[in-house]
Write a protein that holds these residues in place. Sequence first.
Motif, mmCIF file in Angstrom:
data_model
loop_
_atom_site.group_PDB
_atom_site.id
_atom_site.type_symbol
_atom_site.label_atom_id
_atom_site.label_comp_id
_atom_site.label_asym_id
_atom_site.label_seq_id
_atom_site.Cartn_x
_atom_site.Cartn_y
_atom_site.Cartn_z
ATOM 1 N N THR A 5 4.406 -3.460 -3.449
ATOM 2 C CA THR A 5 3.160 -2.709 -3.396
ATOM 3 C C THR A 5 2.799 -2.782 -4.716
ATOM 4 O O THR A 5 3.328 -3.133 -5.767
ATOM 5 C CB THR A 5 3.347 -1.412 -2.993
ATOM 6 O OG1 THR A 5 4.218 -0.737 -4.072
ATOM 7 C CG2 THR A 5 4.012 -1.325 -1.696
ATOM 8 N N ARG A 7 1.804 -0.367 -6.625
ATOM 9 C CA ARG A 7 2.498 0.773 -7.184
ATOM 10 C C ARG A 7 3.825 0.201 -7.916
ATOM 11 O O ARG A 7 4.078 0.469 -8.912
ATOM 12 C CB ARG A 7 2.841 1.980 -6.462
ATOM 13 C CG ARG A 7 3.566 3.114 -7.178
ATOM 14 C CD ARG A 7 3.788 4.211 -6.143
ATOM 15 N NE ARG A 7 2.521 4.726 -5.614
ATOM 16 C CZ ARG A 7 2.472 5.774 -4.780
ATOM 17 N NH1 ARG A 7 3.549 6.017 -4.236
ATOM 18 N NH2 ARG A 7 1.286 6.177 -4.337
ATOM 19 N N THR A 29 0.759 -5.827 -1.707
ATOM 20 C CA THR A 29 0.156 -5.088 -0.650
ATOM 21 C C THR A 29 -0.382 -4.028 -1.393
ATOM 22 O O THR A 29 -0.193 -3.418 -2.509
ATOM 23 C CB THR A 29 1.007 -4.562 0.372
ATOM 24 O OG1 THR A 29 2.010 -3.826 -0.060
ATOM 25 C CG2 THR A 29 1.789 -5.810 1.249
ATOM 26 N N SER A 30 -1.517 -3.438 -0.724
ATOM 27 C CA SER A 30 -2.447 -2.229 -1.202
ATOM 28 C C SER A 30 -2.579 -1.498 0.221
ATOM 29 O O SER A 30 -3.047 -2.180 1.037
ATOM 30 C CB SER A 30 -3.582 -2.513 -1.834
ATOM 31 O OG SER A 30 -4.084 -1.441 -2.319
ATOM 32 N N ASN A 31 -2.032 -0.237 0.104
ATOM 33 C CA ASN A 31 -2.389 0.551 1.406
ATOM 34 C C ASN A 31 -1.725 -0.164 2.519
ATOM 35 O O ASN A 31 -2.324 -0.331 3.760
ATOM 36 C CB ASN A 31 -3.623 0.746 1.715
ATOM 37 C CG ASN A 31 -4.378 1.919 0.524
ATOM 38 O OD1 ASN A 31 -3.894 2.501 0.260
ATOM 39 N ND2 ASN A 31 -5.607 1.316 0.170
ATOM 40 N N GLY A 32 -0.584 -0.991 2.494
ATOM 41 C CA GLY A 32 0.180 -1.572 3.464
ATOM 42 C C GLY A 32 -0.625 -2.872 4.172
ATOM 43 O O GLY A 32 -0.177 -3.551 4.811
ATOM 44 N N LYS A 33 -1.524 -3.387 3.381
ATOM 45 C CA LYS A 33 -2.189 -4.594 3.734
ATOM 46 C C LYS A 33 -2.271 -5.655 2.589
ATOM 47 O O LYS A 33 -2.174 -5.348 1.301
ATOM 48 C CB LYS A 33 -3.775 -4.372 3.791
ATOM 49 C CG LYS A 33 -3.980 -3.694 5.081
ATOM 50 C CD LYS A 33 -5.367 -3.305 5.347
ATOM 51 C CE LYS A 33 -5.678 -2.144 6.165
ATOM 52 N NZ LYS A 33 -6.269 -2.325 7.233
#
Length: 95
Positions: A5, A7, A29-33
């Motif tokens: 992620t 993060r 990924t960002s927000n699961g994408k």
Amino acid sequence: MKFITVRDLRGRSGQVWNTLARERDIILTSNGKPIAILSAVSEENLEESLAAVRRARAAAAVEKMQLESVEAGTDKFSPAEITTEIRAVRKAHHR
């Protein structure tokens, strides 16, 4: 394929770089994408790696255009119809 992620990249970058050295490619990924591919390179293969990515993007763009052409039925245009279409687009751009 390893996923991390944004993060994780911010908070544990040292660990991410170690993982990248092992895995060679990581999906960010960002927000699961998925938003990016991190790919290990060196000074020796940087230009070659960039060229390969650009070739892959160009090939994907051509394939997408071909599929859209088939869906729209324009893949069956005659040379005369293609010329007419090009002229119309050029005329619209010069207005």
